[in-house]
Design an enzyme around this catalytic site. Structure first.
Site, PDB file in Angstrom:
ATOM      1  N   HIS A 107     -41.413 -94.512 -51.127  1.00 17.18           N
ATOM      2  CA  HIS A 107     -42.692 -93.831 -50.878  1.00 17.18           C
ATOM      3  C   HIS A 107     -43.008 -92.875 -52.040  1.00 17.18           C
ATOM      4  O   HIS A 107     -44.095 -92.910 -52.614  1.00 17.18           O
ATOM      5  CB  HIS A 107     -42.582 -93.068 -49.546  1.00 17.18           C
ATOM      6  N   GLU A 108     -42.014 -92.063 -52.407  1.00 18.28           N
ATOM      7  CA  GLU A 108     -42.219 -91.101 -53.499  1.00 18.28           C
ATOM      8  C   GLU A 108     -42.384 -91.815 -54.845  1.00 18.28           C
ATOM      9  O   GLU A 108     -43.156 -91.363 -55.696  1.00 18.28           O
ATOM     10  CB  GLU A 108     -41.052 -90.112 -53.568  1.00 18.28           C
ATOM     11  N   HIS A 153     -45.991 -92.807 -55.306  1.00 18.23           N
ATOM     12  CA  HIS A 153     -46.790 -91.674 -55.813  1.00 18.23           C
ATOM     13  C   HIS A 153     -46.567 -91.529 -57.319  1.00 18.23           C
ATOM     14  O   HIS A 153     -47.506 -91.372 -58.101  1.00 18.23           O
ATOM     15  CB  HIS A 153     -46.327 -90.359 -55.175  1.00 18.23           C
ATOM     16  N   ASP A 189     -49.822 -85.833 -47.525  1.00 20.59           N
ATOM     17  CA  ASP A 189     -50.604 -86.632 -48.477  1.00 20.59           C
ATOM     18  C   ASP A 189     -52.066 -86.705 -48.043  1.00 20.59           C
ATOM     19  O   ASP A 189     -52.975 -86.651 -48.873  1.00 20.59           O
ATOM     20  CB  ASP A 189     -50.047 -88.061 -48.552  1.00 20.59           C
TER      21      ASP A 189
HETATM   22 ZN    ZN Z   1     -46.185 -88.878 -49.849  1.00 19.79          ZN
END
Ligand code: ZN
Length: 313
Positions: free
Chosen positions: A49-50, A53, A155
């Site tokens: 997930h990170e 980003h 987010d």
């Molecule tokens: Zn996030």
């Protein structure tokens, strides 16, 4: 980040784990091997997930030094803030979109593999292996939904700010997302206290503080943007000529409280000398030494018209 251990590097980004995350691991170890697999699985999905980003951020020219995994989620440390709201929009949405993609893509394979019973009936159990895998699968949905809450520091808060900033000032857009963050924090705290859920209360405090922090940073940035270097430089700022002797300088600076002196040559700044360098220059080289012999030529260059935000860096 302080108190974190580097695990490995990927795409030039170091993946760190915070010690508090390890404590969580130890806590869950008592739950047996299935809990351990579940925790490692969470670690895996939060890291991806990170990374999503981070990789989108990199496309917009923002470098990411490290990703740190905390019990509350991951944090990607970016070297700068996105310049345009639309960049922030894409960077922020990338993480939750990844988790949604996992949920969509794995839906049919898992339904076939585990059977609908294991996948839907008891989604949050580690009683059997199929249930543990189903648990890990649904965590992705939770990660997506939690992060899409349109409030800081989630987010979704950044997504909301990016959208609002198209219509209003960045500061006002931030304020709205921060206020929503405070509102959600109070909601979490309420349900945490009513339900005697300590973790929920801790999350509430974390959200509240992080939301406030975001507002503080944006306010500071906006304030710095309004002023130029000459606004905070005092008008009676001493400058020295490179050909002046230190004896003359001593006379000039004797009644001043100024610590640093820009050195000029034909109106152009060529160096920088501190009070301490002047004193030690007199001691070691004598009174007739010239300013240019003791000044340092390596100094940060900002002009008085530069914005303070630049000078701060
Ligand atoms: Zn996030």
């Amino acid at each position: 980040m302080k108190g974190s251990i580097r695990l490995f590097r990927i795409f030039g980004i170091s993946i760190n784990i915070h010690v508090t995350f390890l404590l969580l691991l130890v806590l869950f170890l008592s739950g047996g091997i299935k809990w351990l697999v579940l925790m490692i699985g969470v670690f895996f999905f939060v890291t991806l997930h990170e990374l999503c980003h981070s990789l989108v951020a990199r496309r917009f020219g923002i470098q990411v030094r490290e990703i740190t995994l905390l019990p509350i989620g991951g944090v990607a440390s970016m070297t700068s803030m996105p310049e345009k709201p639309i960049h922030e929009f894409f960077i922020s949405i990338a993480g939750p979109l990844f988790n949604i993609a996992v949920v969509v893509v794995l839906y049919y394979p898992l339904k076939t593999l585990l059977g609908p019973e294991a996948l839907f009936h008891r989604p949050f159990s580690t009683a059997t292996w199929p249930l543990t895998i189903a648990y890990l699968y649904w965590i992705n949905l939770i990660l997506a939904l939690f992060n899409l809450i349109p409030a800081f520091p989630m987010d979704g808060g950044r997504v909301l700010r990016a959208l609002l900033a198209q219509r209003m000032s960045y500061q006002k857009a931030t304020k709205i997302a921060v206020n929503l963050g405070h509102l959600f924090a109070l909601g979490f705290a309420y349900f945490g206290i009513v339900g005697f859920n300590v973790i929920l209360v801790i999350i509430a405090i974390f959200i509240y503080v992080a939301a406030s922090n975001e507002e503080l940073q944006v306010d500071l940035k906006e304030t710095l943007k309004k002023f130029r270097v000459r606004d905070i430089l005092s008008a009676d700022f001493f400058t020295l000529n490179s050909d002046t002797t230190l004896a003359k300088v001593l006379e000039l600076i004797f009644h001043s409280h100024q610590e640093d002196f820009p050195v000029l040559e034909g109106g152009e700044m060529v160096g920088f000398v501190t009070r301490r360098e002047i004193i030690s220059g007199i001691h070691s080289l004598g009174m007739q030494t010239l300013v240019k012999d003791v000044m340092s030529k390596d100094f940060p260059k900002v002009t008085d018209a530069d914005l303070l935000i630049k000078a701060q860096k």
